[in-house]
Write an enzyme that holds these catalytic residues in place. Sequence first.
Site, PDB file in Angstrom:
ATOM      1  N   GLU A   1       2.541  -6.226   7.324  1.00 32.89           N
ATOM      2  CA  GLU A   1       3.497  -6.090   8.429  1.00 32.89           C
ATOM      3  C   GLU A   1       4.861  -5.717   7.841  1.00 32.89           C
ATOM      4  OE1 GLU A   1       1.195  -8.407   7.649  1.00 32.89           O
ATOM      5  OE2 GLU A   1       1.942 -10.206   8.630  1.00 32.89           O
TER       6      GLU A   1
ATOM      7  N   ARG B   1      -4.884  -8.205 -20.285  1.00 33.33           N
ATOM      8  CA  ARG B   1      -5.945  -7.925 -21.261  1.00 33.33           C
ATOM      9  C   ARG B   1      -5.485  -6.936 -22.335  1.00 33.33           C
ATOM     10  NH1 ARG B   1      -8.732  -3.376 -20.516  1.00 33.33           N
ATOM     11  NH2 ARG B   1     -10.692  -4.072 -21.439  1.00 33.33           N
TER      12      ARG B   1
ATOM     13  N   PRO C   1       0.821  -1.222   0.000  1.00 32.45           N
ATOM     14  CA  PRO C   1       0.000   0.000   0.000  1.00 32.45           C
ATOM     15  C   PRO C   1       0.855   1.272   0.000  1.00 32.45           C
ATOM     16  CG  PRO C   1      -0.260  -1.220   2.068  1.00 32.45           C
ATOM     17  CD  PRO C   1       0.613  -2.053   1.183  1.00 32.45           C
TER      18      PRO C   1
ATOM     19  N   ASP D   1      -9.848   1.656 -27.713  1.00 32.63           N
ATOM     20  CA  ASP D   1      -9.606   2.731 -28.675  1.00 32.63           C
ATOM     21  C   ASP D   1      -9.199   4.002 -27.939  1.00 32.63           C
ATOM     22  OD1 ASP D   1     -11.473   3.599 -31.604  1.00 32.63           O
ATOM     23  OD2 ASP D   1     -10.001   4.816 -30.533  1.00 32.63           O
TER      24      ASP D   1
HETATM   25  N1  ADE Z   1      -1.110  -4.977   0.269  1.00 31.05           N
HETATM   26  C1  ADE Z   1      -2.065  -4.616   1.145  1.00 31.05           C
HETATM   27  N2  ADE Z   1      -2.804  -3.616   0.673  1.00 31.05           N
HETATM   28  C2  ADE Z   1      -2.319  -3.319  -0.567  1.00 31.05           C
HETATM   29  C3  ADE Z   1      -2.652  -2.361  -1.543  1.00 31.05           C
HETATM   30  N3  ADE Z   1      -3.646  -1.491  -1.379  1.00 31.05           N
HETATM   31  N4  ADE Z   1      -1.940  -2.342  -2.683  1.00 31.05           N
HETATM   32  C4  ADE Z   1      -0.916  -3.216  -2.854  1.00 31.05           C
HETATM   33  N5  ADE Z   1      -0.534  -4.123  -1.948  1.00 31.05           N
HETATM   34  C5  ADE Z   1      -1.234  -4.184  -0.822  1.00 31.05           C
END
Ligand code: ADE
Length: 245
Positions: free
Chosen positions: A120, A157, A93, A172
């Site tokens: 963690e 994709r 994140p 497109d």
């Molecule tokens: N691991 C936990 N949450 C995440 C997120 N939002 N994006 C990428 N990896 C993650």
Amino acid sequence: MEVDILTIFPGMFPGVMSESILGRAQSKGILTVRVHDIRDFALGKHRIVDDYPFGGGPGMVMKPEPIAAAIEHALLCRESDAGGESRVLLTTPAGRPFTQGLAREYAACEHLVILCGHYEGIDERVGTLVTDEVSVGDYVLTGGEIPAMVIVDATARLLPGALGDEASAAEDSFWEGLLDYPHYTRPRQWRSLEVPDVLISGDHERIRRWRREQSLERTRRRRPDLLEHAELTEEDLKTLRNLAP
Ligand code: ADE
């Protein structure tokens, strides 16, 4: 394209990877996905992949040795010798936001290694082996497996031949950066709701203009931030000026 996924939960992947467009892309030989269990690279009888954090605090930290061994193994799995270096992604994140633009960038790569992080954390020193830290959104998931699936899905994709002709038209560049317009199918009337007349008119130019206007209106209402980077024509700017406030 080849993708090597490194995870402590390999059982999460087979279903997602074998269905629909991802499954078809693999059958067609456009995409190869290999999933590796990081535990296979851990030493000792207990195959331990995490440990307590130096300095104390909650949670565990993923140990550097098994992760490094898994990344180095994944780099050796690459079969293609065509074009460019392998990219090593860590899902976290705290990473750079994953966007359609980044999916396009990855779709041009021959080889991705995706390390599924756990919140963690991963020993910071492993960062020296990672080329990209990627987040799929401003929320915290239980681990990086679902983000890895999101990245593979959005990227695969875009590979030439992955989508049928009909679907690829949606890619497109005309729609670049805007939200999609509304879609309708039969019946023409459903629970007193009608399909807009213009879509039944057979007038392709009117339909094109209506869809574009809907797309612009929707984007302005729901995601005005996208308009700043969207590719807009003079006609689009005029449409936006004429839309009700
Ligand atoms: N691991 C936990 N949450 C995440 C997120 N939002 N994006 C990428 N990896 C993650």
